[in-house]
Design an enzyme around this catalytic site. Structure first.
Site, PDB file in Angstrom:
ATOM      1  NE  ARG A 450      13.802  32.535  59.534  1.00 31.96           N
ATOM      2  CZ  ARG A 450      13.552  32.053  58.317  1.00 31.96           C
ATOM      3  NH1 ARG A 450      14.181  32.795  57.163  1.00 31.96           N
ATOM      4  NH2 ARG A 450      12.771  31.066  58.063  1.00 31.96           N
ATOM      5  CE  LYS A 486       8.742  32.093  56.554  1.00 30.15           C
ATOM      6  NZ  LYS A 486       9.435  31.349  55.235  1.00 30.15           N
TER       7      LYS A 486
END
Ligand SMILES: Nc1ncnc2c1ncn2[C@@H]1O[C@H](COP(=O)(O)OP(=O)(O)OP(=O)(O)O)[C@@H](O)[C@H]1O
Length: 510
Positions: A450, A486
């Site tokens: 991420r 996310k």
């Protein structure tokens, strides 16, 4: 090749000599128990045995010294010893033949006779006795034992020694020539007596008792023909031995040559297998981290299919994505349906791989490439020293940026690298048995990924924990603020400041 073959089997020389020696000692013993040994024969065989023992002792000494000394001396020396041995046996043979008969002349061994045109004349040491009949009678000796012993020695020379067929044949011809000339040129009184005694054995008792020795001899000489001459029998025997040795020598040489060729093949195959094993090991070490490859190479075959996994508490994971590459990758005729683009991507990833060869990045393990993303991690072998593995990954990230800049300059491209780093525990393991793949899993990996996907092209984005560790090591960061990651929600992330001297750092590296 021929030279190699000649050196082959030289290691068994001591065994060959031991066999020869035992045959020699046994044949000497046969002569002694056959009551054929005179003083001279004792001396002759004694000298021969001493000579052979001396050779065996010298060879054993040489073999012992060779073992201690390296490199080994040239093997053809052994062949020289072998010839010396054959030569000494040859002399022993001459001793047995000639000295036996010379000794007959010197010592009184009894009476003999000669057949002349059917008439027998009695002799004492080749001289007709003045007082008529021989008082001592005719000596009954097994003179053929000498020839049989000699044949035994002859066969042993050719059977036990690993000489070439031609060499064996030459030695045999030489020995046979000497034997046959001794047989036909020397008077051989013992042999004549033996023939008479054999003939006498076949007559009935009355004949032997009722007739005088000279009458019996007359009878024998009247029936004498060259067909029953023992010399002819021995000549046939010698020729038979010659043919036998010629055939056997040729056969054993062929077998030795086949054996040699098979051994060469086997050695080559072993070398090939070793080379293949090394290649496989290197390949396995390319696919898997060294410590995992070592586990699979040393593991029992049945445990290899079992799951291999390990918990690592302190690792550092890096994801680096080539951001502009998707725009660059176009499938059209001009770039050979995208082939040229892939070639460039391959070169870039290849350059990243080579960076890992540097000792400074030795603790970093490349995990894989996912499309245009390069994934690596450090601290996977469980041997972590302080924060060195995190520092190594940070330096590697800077090296990647610099490397891409360098590639851009030379390929006139504007690729950008988006990098994300995170630290923490992971689970590492190997998935698959036929095509094993080493991978890492866990929240640390997800967050590192991420950091990359939510990062900024040309920058290195790290998590709070990573920043804290690297700050202690002298790296500087700027806070990016809260980023919506996310699956994780809002996370405060940091962008690493690439040190101004990083180009020098790169120069130091290469
Ligand atoms: N071993 C791994 N190799 C490559 N990528 C990994 C690995 N482990 C995790 N990732 C990547 O990390 C990212 C985050 O994973 P996570 O499980 O948190 O979310 P996800 O629900 O799978 O997200 P996404 O829908 O984006 O794939 C994913 O994009 C995943 O591809």
């Amino acid at each position: 090749m021929e030279q190699k073959f000649l050196q082959y089997k030289s290691d068994v020389l001591l065994v060959e000599i031991a066999c020869l020696l035992s045959i020699f000692v046994l044949s000497s013993y046969i002569l002694v128990i056959g009551n054929l040994a005179s003083e001279v024969v004792y001396i002759a065989s004694g000298v021969a045995i001493v000579v052979i023992f001396l050779i065996v002792f010298l060879l054993a000494l040489k073999a012992f010294l060779d073992k201690r000394r390296k490199p080994r001396p040239p093997q053809h020396l052994n062949r020289f010893y072998k010839f010396m041995l054959v030569l000494s046996l040859f002399f022993a043979f001459i001793y047995f033949i000639f000295l036996r008969f010379l000794s007959f002349r010197d010592n009184q061994v009894g009476c003999t006779f000669q057949c002349n045109n059917g008439n027998a004349s009695i002799l004492i040491n080749n001289v007709a006795p003045t007082n008529g009949e021989c008082a001592k009678g005719l000596q009954y000796v097994h003179i053929e034992l000498i020839f049989e012993c000699v044949l035994l020695m002859l066969l042993s020379v050719c059977v036990f020694l690993s000489l070439l067929a031609l060499e064996k044949l030459l030695i045999t011809i030489l020995l046979c020539a000497v034997g046959l000339s001794a047989l036909w040129l020397l008077p051989f009184p013992d042999l004549a007596n033996r023939q008479f005694n054999l003939w006498l054995d076949q007559q009935d008792l009355d004949f032997r008792i009722n007739r005088s020795l000279i009458v019996q001899l007359q009878e024998y000489c009247s029936q004498y023909s060259s067909a029953n001459d023992l010399r002819i029998f021995f000549t046939f025997l010698v020729f038979f031995a010659l043919v036998l040795i010629a055939v056997e020598s040729r056969r054993s040489e062929m077998i030795a040559r086949y054996d040699f060729i098979w051994k060469l093949h086997a050695l080559r195959e072993i070398a090939d297998i070793r080379r293949m094993h090394d290649q496989n090991r290197k390949m396995l070490e390319n696919i898997l981290p060294a410590h995992v490859a070592a586990h699979f190479l040393t593991a029992e075959p049945k445990t290899r299919s079992e799951l291999y996994c390990e918990d690592r508490n302190n690792t550092c994971v890096i994801f680096a994505t080539l951001t502009e590459f998707n725009k660059f990758y176009l499938e059209m005729d001009a770039n050979n349906d995208g082939m040229e683009c892939l070639r460039l991507l391959n070169e870039i990833i290849g350059d990243f791989d080579t960076l890992l060869n540097h000792p400074e990045f030795g603790c970093i393990e490349k995990i894989k490439t996912i499309s245009t993303t390069f994934m690596a991690a450090s601290g996977l072998n469980g041997e972590v020293v302080g924060n060195s593995h995190v520092v190594a990954v940070a330096k590697f990230a800077i090296a990647l940026l610099n490397k891409l800049e360098h590639i851009n300059e030379h390929s006139f491209n504007h690729f950008k690298l988006r990098i994300g780093i995170n630290v923490g525990p992971v689970v590492a393991g190997v998935i698959g048995t036929e095509k094993p793949h080493y991978d890492i899993w866990g929240n640390t990996v997800n967050v590192a990924s991420r950091m990359d996907s939510s990062g900024i092209p040309g920058r290195i984005q790290v998590t709070e924990e990573t920043k804290q560790i690297l700050e202690q090591e002298g790296f500087e960061f700027e806070c990016r603020g809260e980023v919506n990651v996310k699956g994780k929600g809002l996370m405060t992330t940091y962008l690493m400041k690439v040190p101004s001297g990083s180009q020098e750092f790169m120069d130091d590296l290469f």
